[in-house]
Structures are given as C-alpha cells and as structure tokens.
Design a protein around this motif. Structure first.
Motif, short mmCIF file in Angstrom:
data_model
loop_
_atom_site.label_atom_id
_atom_site.label_comp_id
_atom_site.label_asym_id
_atom_site.label_seq_id
_atom_site.Cartn_x
_atom_site.Cartn_y
_atom_site.Cartn_z
N PRO A 80 0.85 -1.19 0.00
CA PRO A 80 0.00 0.00 0.00
C PRO A 80 0.89 1.24 0.00
N VAL A 81 0.51 2.26 -0.75
CA VAL A 81 1.37 3.45 -0.81
C VAL A 81 0.65 4.72 -0.36
N ASP A 85 -6.65 7.19 -2.08
CA ASP A 85 -7.29 6.55 -0.92
C ASP A 85 -6.67 7.06 0.38
N ALA A 86 -5.33 7.12 0.43
CA ALA A 86 -4.63 7.53 1.65
C ALA A 86 -4.99 8.98 1.99
N ARG A 87 -5.09 9.82 0.97
CA ARG A 87 -5.43 11.23 1.22
C ARG A 87 -6.88 11.37 1.66
N LEU A 136 5.03 2.79 2.87
CA LEU A 136 5.88 3.23 1.75
C LEU A 136 5.13 4.20 0.85
N ALA A 137 5.88 4.88 0.01
CA ALA A 137 5.32 5.76 -1.01
C ALA A 137 6.14 5.51 -2.27
N ARG A 138 5.63 5.99 -3.42
CA ARG A 138 6.38 5.76 -4.66
C ARG A 138 7.82 6.27 -4.53
N ARG A 139 7.99 7.42 -3.83
CA ARG A 139 9.33 8.00 -3.76
C ARG A 139 10.24 7.30 -2.74
N THR A 140 9.69 6.50 -1.81
CA THR A 140 10.56 5.80 -0.86
C THR A 140 10.82 4.34 -1.27
N LEU A 155 -2.12 7.21 -8.98
CA LEU A 155 -2.56 7.53 -7.62
C LEU A 155 -3.27 6.36 -6.94
N GLY A 156 -3.11 5.15 -7.52
CA GLY A 156 -3.70 3.96 -6.92
C GLY A 156 -3.02 3.64 -5.59
N SER A 157 -3.75 2.97 -4.69
CA SER A 157 -3.21 2.78 -3.34
C SER A 157 -2.43 1.47 -3.19
N GLN A 158 -2.57 0.56 -4.14
CA GLN A 158 -1.88 -0.73 -4.05
C GLN A 158 -0.82 -0.80 -5.15
N LEU A 159 0.41 -0.44 -4.80
CA LEU A 159 1.46 -0.36 -5.81
C LEU A 159 2.13 -1.73 -6.01
#
Ligand code: ZN
Length: 320
Positions: free
Chosen positions: A204-205, A210-212, A230-234, A305-309
């Motif tokens: 999940p990112v 969704d997170a916002r 995690l996030a895309r950038r981490t 911007l999907g929440s499941q990367l």
C-alpha cells in the motif's frame, strides 16, 4: 485479553531505511481493524521521508495483533466466499501471475508470506514452475500444504536458509509493510534470487488518493501490523539499498478490496447504525457497484494515484 505491560511489549526504533532518529509525528494511531489495545504513532523520517510506526510492538509481542480472525487470512480462503467475491479473487490471482508468465516460462518460484497458498497454486498451473512458500502463520501454512500440496516453510524468510542465487522469481504480496526490518528481509531476497531473477511485490502506498481521502482511516495504515508505510518515492531508495532496481511500478490489482476496507473502517467510527453500515458495505461489494466504481479505479491507476502499488524489480549488477 491480558493487560499490556508497555515496557516489554513495545519498542522504539530508528528509521528503518536510513537509521536517522529525527522524525515528525504524522498520526497517532490504534488498531482500527481488529480493535485490540495499545496506542501507536506513525512518524516521518526528517532525513529520507520514510513513514514508519514508532513506538511499535516488538517481534515477541506482535503475534497478539494477528488473532485467528485476522481478515487477510480469512478472506484468502475461496471456498468460504460467495461466487461474486470468489470471481474477483480468481481474476486478481491471474493478474498477479501475468507479469511473471509473460517473462519466464518456468523455473523456481518463492512466495514470501504465501498465506493459504492460492497464488502459488495458480502460478504452478500456468507453466513449468517448481514453487515454494514461506509463511509465519501455522494455520495458513497448514492449509497451503493440505489443500494444494505446497512446500511451505513455517516462519520468516531468514529462518528458511535457502541457498544463495536459488530462485528465478520471488514474490511478496502485501508483506513488506508487516516486517520489523524490511531492509534486512529485502537483502535476504537479494541473496537467494538468481542474478537474472525477477522480484515482484505489492505494497500500500501513501501517495495515493485513498490515503489522502480516508486519512487516519485508510486501510493501508493497519496499525500496529504495518511497520512501514511506503510511497512511490521511498520504494526506490529502499530497493537500491537492498541491491535492486525497479523495472516497473504500477497498480495491478487490489484497489477495490482496499477501498472497501478503508470505507468500512471509516463507517465504523462515523455511522453508529450497525445494520445500515452492513447494508452499505454489502452494496459496495455487489457486482453492479463494482462495475459503476470501475472508472474511478481505472482513472486513479492511470494517474499513478492507486493505493496498491505493484513493483517489478531486478537485482542490480545483472550480467547479460
Ligand atoms: Zn530515514
């Protein structure tokens, strides 16, 4: 449940990626999914931006937060589901196999955190695959062995002591965020994967709609079971530190189920009428609602911007 003795059950930690102690509070959290006691905090590292749980349960105490009814295990058993939930599950499994079977016809595959073995059983059906699993839950591991005849090591990845450069494919579905030391486990993945192997995982990112939208109710937080958010950038620096390079990052599957879970957690606090809540949620799972909601998920996925990367990665230093 026995009262918590906080001195032995919780611990504080430095950043799980860079080791810095400097961090800012993001949310104070608690166990919204299972309703178990304890107060936790999500913090963001000032140095690298990683979001992690601190304080958190220790390795010795985390088991109390995975009671037998913990949903991912229950929902992963298809014969307990009605057909209209079974079909999307099957479709999701096929989609998860796709990035593998389009690149490799077969080989040795390992699923870390294989739960009840559904994914491995599906992959084995789709090529010349010799499959193995690692799973800490004795009940789930037992189900995988008995139902699908899978070779499942009960425990964590390190304790399986696989030989170096052994696997052609390693997968981790919704597992990385649960680990106390994700970098150490990723380095173990790097050790046991072949130089030309593929590593495929889903997390999940944080940088998602969704997170916002759901904020502290977002299912991707799942405190205190998720040690890292995690996030895309981490994702990229975490992979690099373990010796991997991402080939592709995209939303592959799981958006609808994840949204539905966040919606449930939000409704449970905002809507006291139990029956109304149940009606809304059952309506959300209806095939017609899924169809109507599909454009939302399609658009968020296209916008990144999907929440499941889902991430497909290769070991660094590949010799071609
Ligand atoms: Zn850091």
């Amino acid at each position: 449940m026995t009262p918590i003795n906080s001195s032995t059950l919780f611990e504080t930690t430095a950043c799980l990626l860079c080791g810095s102690q400097a961090a800012d509070l993001v949310y104070e959290t608690r166990d919204r999914l299972m309703g178990l006691d304890g107060e936790f905090a999500l913090v963001k590292c000032r140095n690298c931006g990683l979001i992690y749980l601190n304080p958190r349960p220790t390795r010795a105490s985390i088991g109390r937060y995975y009671p037998p009814g913990y949903e991912p295990f229950v929902e992963a058993v298809p014969d307990r589901l009605p057909w209209w939930q079974r079909w999307p599950l099957q479709y999701g499994l096929q989609k998860r196999c796709q990035p593998i079977v389009t690149r490799k016809p077969g080989g040795r595959a390992l699923d870390v955190g294989c739960a009840t073995g559904l994914f491995l059983a599906e992959l084995r059906r789709r090529g010349e695959w010799e499959v193995a699993g690692v799973e800490p839950s004795p009940e789930a591991a037992d189900y995988a062995r008995k139902t699908f005849g899978l070779a499942v090591h009960e425990g964590d990845l390190a304790s399986a002591r696989f030989p170096a450069a052994h696997f052609d494919v390693i997968t981790m579905w919704d597992v990385l965020e649960h680990l106390h030391d994700p970098l150490a486990d990723l380095r173990e993945v790097r050790r046991v994967i072949k130089p030309d192997g593929l590593f495929l995982f889903r997390v999940p990112v944080w940088d998602s709609l969704d997170a916002r939208g759901f904020g502290p109710y977002w299912a991707g937080l799942d405190s205190p079971r998720h040690m890292v958010v995690l996030a895309r950038r981490t994702v990229r620096p975490l992979l690099a530190a373990a010796g991997f390079r991402p080939l592709r990052m995209w939303t592959l599957s799981g958006s609808h189920a994840s949204f539905a879970l966040s919606l449930r957690l939000w409704l449970e606090e905002r809507l006291p009428q139990r029956r109304l809540r149940a009606a809304i949620l059952s309506g959300f799972y209806h095939p017609l609602t899924r169809l109507l909601a599909a454009p939302y998920f399609w658009i968020t996925d296209r916008l990144g911007l999907g929440s499941q990367l889902t991430v497909l990665a290769e070991p660094l230093g590949v010799e071609l």
